[in-house]
Write a protein that holds these residues in place. Structure first.
Motif, short mmCIF file in Angstrom:
data_model
loop_
_atom_site.label_atom_id
_atom_site.label_comp_id
_atom_site.label_asym_id
_atom_site.label_seq_id
_atom_site.Cartn_x
_atom_site.Cartn_y
_atom_site.Cartn_z
N THR A 1 1.65 7.96 3.94
CA THR A 1 0.21 7.79 4.17
C THR A 1 -0.43 8.51 4.85
N GLU A 2 -1.75 8.65 5.11
CA GLU A 2 -2.33 9.55 5.98
C GLU A 2 -2.73 8.81 7.12
N LEU A 3 -2.45 9.70 8.49
CA LEU A 3 -2.73 8.87 9.70
C LEU A 3 -4.17 9.10 10.02
N THR A 4 -4.64 7.96 10.69
CA THR A 4 -6.23 8.19 10.90
C THR A 4 -6.35 9.09 12.09
N ARG A 5 -7.65 9.46 12.39
CA ARG A 5 -7.81 10.50 13.47
C ARG A 5 -7.30 9.89 14.81
N VAL B 1 0.84 -1.15 0.07
CA VAL B 1 -0.08 -0.08 -0.02
C VAL B 1 0.83 1.21 0.26
N THR B 2 2.07 1.14 0.78
CA THR B 2 2.93 2.33 0.79
C THR B 2 3.54 2.73 -0.57
N GLU B 3 3.83 1.61 -1.49
CA GLU B 3 4.35 1.80 -2.63
C GLU B 3 3.17 2.40 -3.67
N LEU B 4 2.00 2.06 -3.47
CA LEU B 4 1.08 2.51 -4.13
C LEU B 4 0.71 4.16 -4.15
N GLU B 5 0.65 4.51 -2.99
CA GLU B 5 0.35 5.75 -2.65
C GLU B 5 1.38 7.00 -2.69
N GLY B 6 2.80 6.26 -2.93
CA GLY B 6 3.81 7.15 -3.11
C GLY B 6 4.69 7.23 -1.59
N GLY B 7 4.57 6.25 -1.02
CA GLY B 7 5.25 5.76 0.37
C GLY B 7 4.74 6.70 1.63
#
Length: 188
Positions: free
Chosen positions: A122-126, A114-120
């Motif tokens: 990721t947004e944190l959850t609340r 998943v990290t590779e797909l989104e450019g490394g």
């Protein structure tokens, strides 16, 4: 005389023992099948087309048994790469007409995280964000507290000063008491 009700003449197989095929029985059946094929080949009964069809079925069956608990999407072992290419060229039914995005059936593509797909990044959850903010606030408070800049730290320091004064006074009183006792001992 019993009548034909629910406990009547009908026999069911529900209470009987189960029969499980033993591994040796399976091997024995395969050996017997192989001997029959050899005999047919010697007699010239079996045609070449039937041999090829049965050969492919046995290769797939043997591949499944040898594979055991292999990961989904793995191909059965083959003797050469050319034969595996031939198998992939032949399609069953309308499978080749419909493109299916099933991750379990991916053959040549590498699986991406998943990290590779989104450019490394990721947004944190609340909840994760709140947890990080809470930890940072706690660390900041500890830092301020150690420097004596919080109200609680000031109150603690004032209490400590009062206690120190009381202890100093108590030690002075004890010393004065000891001095009186020593003076009294010297007089006597």
């Amino acid at each position: 005389m019993p009548r034909g009700g629910p406990r009547g003449n009908k026999k069911t197989h529900k209470g009987q023992r189960r029969h499980f095929t033993d591994e040796s029985e399976i091997k024995h059946a395969q050996e017997k099948e192989e001997r029959q094929k050899e005999w047919r080949k010697k007699q010239g009964i079996e045609s070449e087309e039937e041999e090829e069809a049965e050969g492919k079925e046995t290769v797939v069956k043997e591949g499944e048994e040898a594979k055991g608990a292999a990961a989904p999407g793995d191909l059965p072992p083959s003797s050469s790469e050319e034969s595996s290419d031939d198998e992939s060229d032949k399609h069953k039914g309308i499978e080749h007409l419909i493109e299916v995005e099933n991750p379990n059936r991916m053959k040549g593509r590498a699986i991406k995280k998943v990290t590779e797909l989104e450019g490394g990044k990721t947004e944190l959850t609340r909840r994760e964000r709140e947890e990080i903010e809470k930890q940072q606030a706690k660390a900041n408070y500890q830092k301020m507290h150690m420097a004596g800049k919080t109200d609680e730290a000031r109150a603690d320091l004032a209490r400590l000063a009062i206690i120190r004064k009381q202890r100093e006074e108590a030690t002075k009183k004890k010393e004065a008491q000891k001095a009186k006792e020593e003076a009294a001992k010297q007089k006597s």
